[in-house]
Design a protein around this motif. Structure first.
Motif, short mmCIF file in Angstrom:
data_model
loop_
_atom_site.label_atom_id
_atom_site.label_comp_id
_atom_site.label_asym_id
_atom_site.label_seq_id
_atom_site.Cartn_x
_atom_site.Cartn_y
_atom_site.Cartn_z
N VAL A 1 -16.31 5.76 -29.12
CA VAL A 1 -17.49 6.22 -28.37
C VAL A 1 -16.97 6.97 -27.16
O VAL A 1 -16.37 6.39 -26.25
N ASP A 2 -17.17 8.28 -27.17
CA ASP A 2 -16.70 9.16 -26.11
C ASP A 2 -17.94 9.79 -25.45
O ASP A 2 -19.07 9.45 -25.76
N PHE A 3 -17.71 10.75 -24.57
CA PHE A 3 -18.83 11.40 -23.89
C PHE A 3 -19.85 11.99 -24.86
O PHE A 3 -21.06 11.83 -24.64
N PRO A 4 -19.44 12.70 -25.92
CA PRO A 4 -20.46 13.28 -26.82
C PRO A 4 -21.40 12.23 -27.42
O PRO A 4 -22.62 12.44 -27.48
N GLU A 5 -20.84 11.10 -27.87
CA GLU A 5 -21.67 10.06 -28.47
C GLU A 5 -22.60 9.42 -27.43
O GLU A 5 -23.78 9.16 -27.70
N ALA A 6 -22.05 9.16 -26.25
CA ALA A 6 -22.86 8.55 -25.19
C ALA A 6 -23.99 9.47 -24.76
O ALA A 6 -25.14 9.03 -24.60
N VAL A 7 -23.69 10.75 -24.58
CA VAL A 7 -24.72 11.70 -24.15
C VAL A 7 -25.78 11.88 -25.23
O VAL A 7 -26.98 11.95 -24.95
N GLU A 8 -25.34 11.96 -26.49
CA GLU A 8 -26.30 12.09 -27.60
C GLU A 8 -27.27 10.91 -27.61
O GLU A 8 -28.49 11.09 -27.80
N TYR A 9 -26.74 9.71 -27.39
CA TYR A 9 -27.61 8.53 -27.35
C TYR A 9 -28.60 8.63 -26.18
O TYR A 9 -29.80 8.38 -26.34
N LEU A 10 -28.10 8.99 -25.02
CA LEU A 10 -28.94 9.02 -23.83
C LEU A 10 -30.00 10.13 -23.89
O LEU A 10 -31.11 9.97 -23.37
N ILE A 11 -29.67 11.26 -24.52
CA ILE A 11 -30.65 12.34 -24.69
C ILE A 11 -31.86 11.83 -25.47
O ILE A 11 -33.01 12.19 -25.20
N ARG A 12 -31.60 10.95 -26.43
CA ARG A 12 -32.67 10.44 -27.29
C ARG A 12 -33.29 9.14 -26.77
O ARG A 12 -34.19 8.59 -27.40
N ASP A 13 -32.79 8.67 -25.64
CA ASP A 13 -33.27 7.42 -25.05
C ASP A 13 -34.47 7.71 -24.15
O ASP A 13 -34.35 8.40 -23.14
N SER A 14 -35.63 7.17 -24.49
CA SER A 14 -36.86 7.46 -23.75
C SER A 14 -36.82 6.92 -22.32
O SER A 14 -37.58 7.37 -21.46
N GLN A 15 -35.94 5.96 -22.04
CA GLN A 15 -35.86 5.37 -20.70
C GLN A 15 -34.93 6.15 -19.78
O GLN A 15 -34.83 5.84 -18.59
N THR A 16 -34.24 7.15 -20.32
CA THR A 16 -33.32 7.97 -19.53
C THR A 16 -33.93 9.34 -19.26
O THR A 16 -34.30 10.06 -20.19
N LYS A 17 -34.06 9.68 -17.99
CA LYS A 17 -34.62 10.98 -17.59
C LYS A 17 -33.54 11.91 -17.05
O LYS A 17 -33.66 13.13 -17.12
N VAL A 18 -32.47 11.32 -16.48
CA VAL A 18 -31.36 12.09 -15.91
C VAL A 18 -30.06 11.45 -16.38
O VAL A 18 -29.92 10.22 -16.38
N GLY B 1 -26.56 14.58 -39.51
CA GLY B 1 -25.94 14.00 -40.68
C GLY B 1 -26.08 12.49 -40.71
O GLY B 1 -26.35 11.84 -39.71
N GLY B 2 -25.84 11.93 -41.93
CA GLY B 2 -25.96 10.50 -42.11
C GLY B 2 -25.03 9.69 -41.24
O GLY B 2 -25.42 8.67 -40.67
N ASN B 3 -23.76 10.14 -41.13
CA ASN B 3 -22.79 9.40 -40.32
C ASN B 3 -23.18 9.41 -38.84
O ASN B 3 -23.03 8.41 -38.15
N MET B 4 -23.68 10.56 -38.37
CA MET B 4 -24.10 10.65 -36.97
C MET B 4 -25.30 9.75 -36.72
O MET B 4 -25.42 9.11 -35.68
N GLU B 5 -26.21 9.69 -37.71
CA GLU B 5 -27.41 8.83 -37.58
C GLU B 5 -27.00 7.38 -37.53
O GLU B 5 -27.54 6.59 -36.75
N LYS B 6 -26.03 7.00 -38.38
CA LYS B 6 -25.54 5.61 -38.38
C LYS B 6 -24.87 5.28 -37.06
O LYS B 6 -25.04 4.19 -36.52
N GLY B 7 -24.11 6.25 -36.54
CA GLY B 7 -23.45 6.04 -35.25
C GLY B 7 -24.46 5.87 -34.13
O GLY B 7 -24.31 4.98 -33.27
N PHE B 8 -25.51 6.69 -34.15
CA PHE B 8 -26.56 6.56 -33.13
C PHE B 8 -27.24 5.21 -33.24
O PHE B 8 -27.51 4.55 -32.24
N SER B 9 -27.54 4.79 -34.47
CA SER B 9 -28.20 3.51 -34.68
C SER B 9 -27.36 2.35 -34.17
O SER B 9 -27.87 1.40 -33.56
N ALA B 10 -26.03 2.43 -34.39
CA ALA B 10 -25.13 1.37 -33.93
C ALA B 10 -25.09 1.32 -32.40
O ALA B 10 -25.14 0.23 -31.80
#
Length: 233
Positions: free
Chosen positions: A203-220, A2-11
């Motif tokens: 910013v809680d665990f779900p937001e942090a994990v969602e960001y890190l899943i999409r972060d190319s520099q994070t493998k674990v 969703g748009g709000n989730m995309e904005k949150g990820f971008s922030a």
């Protein structure tokens, strides 16, 4: 997504890759957290622009110091706030007016204290942040680190000594984060991001994990949880 989730990820992405950082409550007094944050950014060789904010200073760490965030002429992506808790709502409004995308709120004195005023103050801060579309790491946090930029937006300059690698750590515990980081340093284990969630405004665990899943520099992704997965009001 969703748009709000995309904005949150971008922030959140902007928080870890800012072009500019303001330290609100910056200090050159080595006994104050504002000084430790300035050291973390400068000694960690952050490549972007740093704007110290302190109405009582004209210059610190060889940089022009501004009396308020709103008097900085350029844009600010990330604000690190090291002020007394009662000053945070006014400062957050200024961040919203300035177009700041993310805040690392190191200040304590919110939901973690045994006083309803702290809980009410955190609720006010969260509502203001959501109103302006600002993401907050904290309050009551040591900060965040992106070893790949590099960005050390914390009160621990020694985090900058850790090797960069592919493991990202998300933790509720500042003490555990420091222990793991120093063990990583001792054993030459590379880290990517270090995130101290603190009291978890928006910013809680779900937001942090969602960001890190999409972060190319994070493998674990490594997490340390002390209690429930969410404490939002």
């Amino acid at each position: 997504m969703g748009g709000n989730m995309e904005k949150g990820f971008s922030a959140i992405q902007s928080m870890f890759n800012p072009v500019s950082v303001a330290v609100i409550g910056a200090s050159d007094n080595p006994g104050k957290l504002g000084s430790h944050v300035m050291r973390s950014l400068t000694e960690g060789k952050y490549p972007g622009r740093i704007y110290p904010v302190n109405p009582g200073k004209g210059e610190m760490f060889g940089m022009k110091t501004y009396p308020s965030l709103l008097q900085i002429p350029e844009t600010v992506d990330l604000s690190v706030i090291v002020l007394p808790a009662e000053q945070v709502p006014k400062t957050l409004i200024e961040c919203g007016e300035k177009g700041v995308k993310g805040i690392v709120l190191i200040t304590a004195g919110f939901r973690e204290i045994e006083d309803q005023k702290g809980k009410a103050l955190q609720s006010e801060v969260t509502k203001l942040a959501d109103q302006f579309g600002i993401k907050i790491i904290g309050p009551n946090t040591f900060g965040i680190v992106n070893l790949h930029l590099p960005l050390n937006a914390s009160f621990t300059p020694e985090f900058s000594w850790v090797d960069k690698g592919g493991i990202s750590l998300v933790s509720q515990s500042g003490g555990m984060s420091h222990l793991i980081a120093f063990l990583s340093l001792q054993n030459r284990v590379g880290l990517s991001k270090i995130i101290g969630l603190g009291n978890r405004c928006n910013v809680d665990f779900p937001e942090a994990v969602e960001y890190l899943i999409r972060d190319s520099q994070t493998k674990v992704i490594a997490m340390y949880l002390k209690g429930s997965i969410s404490q939002r009001d």
